[in-house]
Write a protein that holds these residues in place. Structure first.
Motif, PDB file in Angstrom:
ATOM      1  N   MET A   1      51.674  81.859  62.902  1.00  0.00           N
ATOM      2  CA  MET A   1      50.676  81.944  63.945  1.00  0.00           C
ATOM      3  C   MET A   1      50.466  80.549  64.513  1.00  0.00           C
TER       4      MET A   1
ATOM      5  N   ILE B   1      48.710  77.739  67.332  1.00  0.00           N
ATOM      6  CA  ILE B   1      47.347  77.407  67.749  1.00  0.00           C
ATOM      7  C   ILE B   1      47.394  76.690  69.093  1.00  0.00           C
TER       8      ILE B   1
ATOM      9  N   PRO C   1      39.871  76.324  67.842  1.00  0.00           N
ATOM     10  CA  PRO C   1      41.308  76.590  68.007  1.00  0.00           C
ATOM     11  C   PRO C   1      41.554  78.054  68.367  1.00  0.00           C
TER      12      PRO C   1
ATOM     13  N   HIS D   1      44.117  81.052  68.171  1.00  0.00           N
ATOM     14  CA  HIS D   1      45.282  81.502  67.406  1.00  0.00           C
ATOM     15  C   HIS D   1      46.098  82.482  68.235  1.00  0.00           C
TER      16      HIS D   1
ATOM     17  N   ASP E   1      50.259  84.131  68.417  1.00  0.00           N
ATOM     18  CA  ASP E   1      51.572  84.266  67.797  1.00  0.00           C
ATOM     19  C   ASP E   1      52.512  83.179  68.334  1.00  0.00           C
ATOM     20  N   ASP E   2      53.317  82.564  67.459  1.00  0.00           N
ATOM     21  CA  ASP E   2      54.221  81.476  67.851  1.00  0.00           C
ATOM     22  C   ASP E   2      55.104  81.839  69.048  1.00  0.00           C
TER      23      ASP E   2
ATOM     24  N   ASP F   1      39.989  88.516  64.060  1.00  0.00           N
ATOM     25  CA  ASP F   1      38.826  87.895  64.702  1.00  0.00           C
ATOM     26  C   ASP F   1      37.822  88.931  65.204  1.00  0.00           C
TER      27      ASP F   1
ATOM     28  N   ASP G   1      53.745  77.063  64.030  1.00  0.00           N
ATOM     29  CA  ASP G   1      54.078  77.128  62.603  1.00  0.00           C
ATOM     30  C   ASP G   1      55.572  76.939  62.384  1.00  0.00           C
TER      31      ASP G   1
END
Length: 117
Positions: A1, A3, A12, A14, A16-17, A47, A67
């Motif tokens: 994940m 940021i 921050p 969040h 997905d990459d 969240d 990540d």
């Protein structure tokens, strides 16, 4: 994940990459041209329900944190979809990648380039 850090004192964000990598390309292109716009997304399940929108402006610091050490291969169609939404009145709405459309296109291109048996 991944940021997304936006502003100096914000929480921050969040993402997905893979989605963040695609968003980064569009955001950097817009900010490089000194263009302001909004980015909206639905909150991740962890969240709780809801959605958020931020106003992206070239004078506000932004940092993308991933990540994965290796950048993913980008889906050109997804980048184009995000770029088009960035120019619309509602700004970028981070939507899911349409993997099926890209896969079907690649399969058709493979069929065309494959020699006949």
């Amino acid at each position: 994940m991944g940021i997304l850090h936006y502003g100096t004192d914000s929480k921050p964000i969040h993402i997905d990459d893979r989605a963040l990598a695609h968003l980064k390309v569009v955001v950097v292109a817009k900010l490089r041209r000194q263009e302001s716009f909004t980015v909206s997304w639905q909150h991740p399940e962890e969240d709780g329900p809801g959605r958020s929108t931020i106003w992206m402006h070239p004078s506000i610091p932004v940092r993308f944190e991933f990540d994965d050490a290796v950048a993913p291969q980008l889906n050109r169609e997804w980048v184009e979809e995000l770029a088009l939404s960035a120019n619309a009145l509602g700004g970028i709405t981070l939507v899911a990648e349409h993997v099926g459309a890209e896969t079907e296109k690649e399969e058709k291109e493979a069929e065309i380039s494959a020699p006949a048996a």
